[in-house]
Design an enzyme around this catalytic site. Structure first.
Site, PDB file in Angstrom:
ATOM      1  N   HIS A 125      -2.634   7.434  -1.214  1.00 24.27           N
ATOM      2  CA  HIS A 125      -1.192   7.194  -1.307  1.00 24.27           C
ATOM      3  C   HIS A 125      -0.915   5.741  -1.632  1.00 24.27           C
ATOM      4  O   HIS A 125      -1.733   4.846  -1.404  1.00 24.27           O
ATOM      5  CB  HIS A 125      -0.488   7.586   0.000  1.00 24.27           C
ATOM      6  CG  HIS A 125      -0.652   6.575   1.100  1.00 24.27           C
ATOM      7  ND1 HIS A 125       0.199   5.492   1.260  1.00 24.27           N
ATOM      8  CD2 HIS A 125      -1.560   6.476   2.103  1.00 24.27           C
ATOM      9  CE1 HIS A 125      -0.187   4.777   2.311  1.00 24.27           C
ATOM     10  NE2 HIS A 125      -1.253   5.345   2.840  1.00 24.27           N
ATOM     11  N   CYS A 126       0.268   5.490  -2.194  1.00 23.36           N
ATOM     12  CA  CYS A 126       0.795   4.145  -2.346  1.00 23.36           C
ATOM     13  C   CYS A 126       2.187   4.180  -1.726  1.00 23.36           C
ATOM     14  O   CYS A 126       2.412   4.943  -0.775  1.00 23.36           O
ATOM     15  CB  CYS A 126       0.814   3.702  -3.815  1.00 23.36           C
ATOM     16  SG  CYS A 126       1.680   4.821  -4.938  1.00 23.36           S
ATOM     17  N   ASN A 127       3.117   3.407  -2.217  1.00 25.98           N
ATOM     18  CA  ASN A 127       4.467   3.438  -1.639  1.00 25.98           C
ATOM     19  C   ASN A 127       5.187   4.734  -1.995  1.00 25.98           C
ATOM     20  O   ASN A 127       5.533   5.529  -1.127  1.00 25.98           O
ATOM     21  CB  ASN A 127       5.261   2.220  -2.123  1.00 25.98           C
ATOM     22  CG  ASN A 127       6.549   2.026  -1.345  1.00 25.98           C
ATOM     23  OD1 ASN A 127       7.047   2.951  -0.702  1.00 25.98           O
ATOM     24  ND2 ASN A 127       7.100   0.824  -1.399  1.00 25.98           N
TER      25      ASN A 127
END
Length: 237
Positions: A125-127
């Site tokens: 995941h990222c933001n």
């Protein structure tokens, strides 16, 4: 361990591979699903940081490892939340088109490979789960299934409809196709790599020998043409 050995790869026919890339046809995508995560390959999930904060959800999915990719400016909010429950890899990057993802990818791939090899499940995941983390997952899928970059992008996009890597990341995804295919070719024919290395070493030796010969010729010219001695009685002009 390489990802090609980690998974139980299925040999697809062209038609089967086409259907696999298309993904499940019975999924109705809704806006709120971008805050969740989707399973891209067996044991590999892609999502946003919102789902990374939901302990019960992650445990329900059987997640054991998390790749947390964030811009350094987001470190206060996008961070490992449950280090006592999951094994984390955190990558601090810049979410812009100039960021070099190819340099960071091998470490992330190794982490994912190891997790899957141990029977774990990984959330990447990222933001927002829109551009940055999807770029890593597309490269992983591309190499694992030995796809071209377009098919790999479509495979991921058909499972998480909202992804859209920025232009710089998309360029690197395209470049990575050539890199992984070259690595596969060398692994399949290691003698090619050895010949290339020997040829380069031979070329380097030849260049060194030419340089030494040139220096010898220069010294010979100097020795055979000594500077004239100074005659104090000679007329100056």
């Amino acid at each position: 361990m390489d990802g090609l050995q980690t998974y139980n790869r299925i040999q697809y026919s062209q038609e089967q591979l086409k259907n696999f890339i298309q993904g499940p046809a019975d999924v109705e995508w809704k806006y709120e699903m971008r805050r969740q995560c989707q399973e891209i390959l067996p044991g590999l999930f892609l999502g946003s940081f919102v789902v990374s904060k939901e302990l019960a959800t992650l445990q329900g999915l059987g997640i054991t490892h998390v790749v947390c990719i964030r811009d350094a400016k987001e470190a206060f909010t996008v961070k490992p939340r449950f280090p006592d429950h999951f094994q984390y890899m955190t990558l601090d990057v810049e979410d812009n088109e100039e960021q070099n993802l190819i340099r960071l990818f091998p470490g992330a791939k190794g982490f994912i490979d190891q997790a899957i090899a141990c029977g774990g499940k990984v959330l990447v995941h990222c933001n927002g789960g829109i551009s940055l983390s999807p770029a890593f997952v597309v490269m992983f899928v591309m190499q694992y299934y030995q796809l071209n970059w377009e098919d790999a992008l479509h495979l991921v996009q058909n499972r998480r409809y909202c992804i859209s890597p920025n232009g710089g990341f998309l360029t690197q995804i395209k470049e990575y196709e050539a890199i992984y295919r070259a690595n596969i070719a060398v692994a399949a024919h290691p003698q090619m790599g050895e010949r290339t290395t020997r040829r380069k070493r031979s070329d380097d030796d030849e260049e060194d020998e030419n340089d030494r010969a040139m220096e010898d010729r220069k010294r010979a010219l100097v020795d055979h043409n000594p500077a004239p001695e100074y005659d104090p009685n000679a007329m100056e002009t």
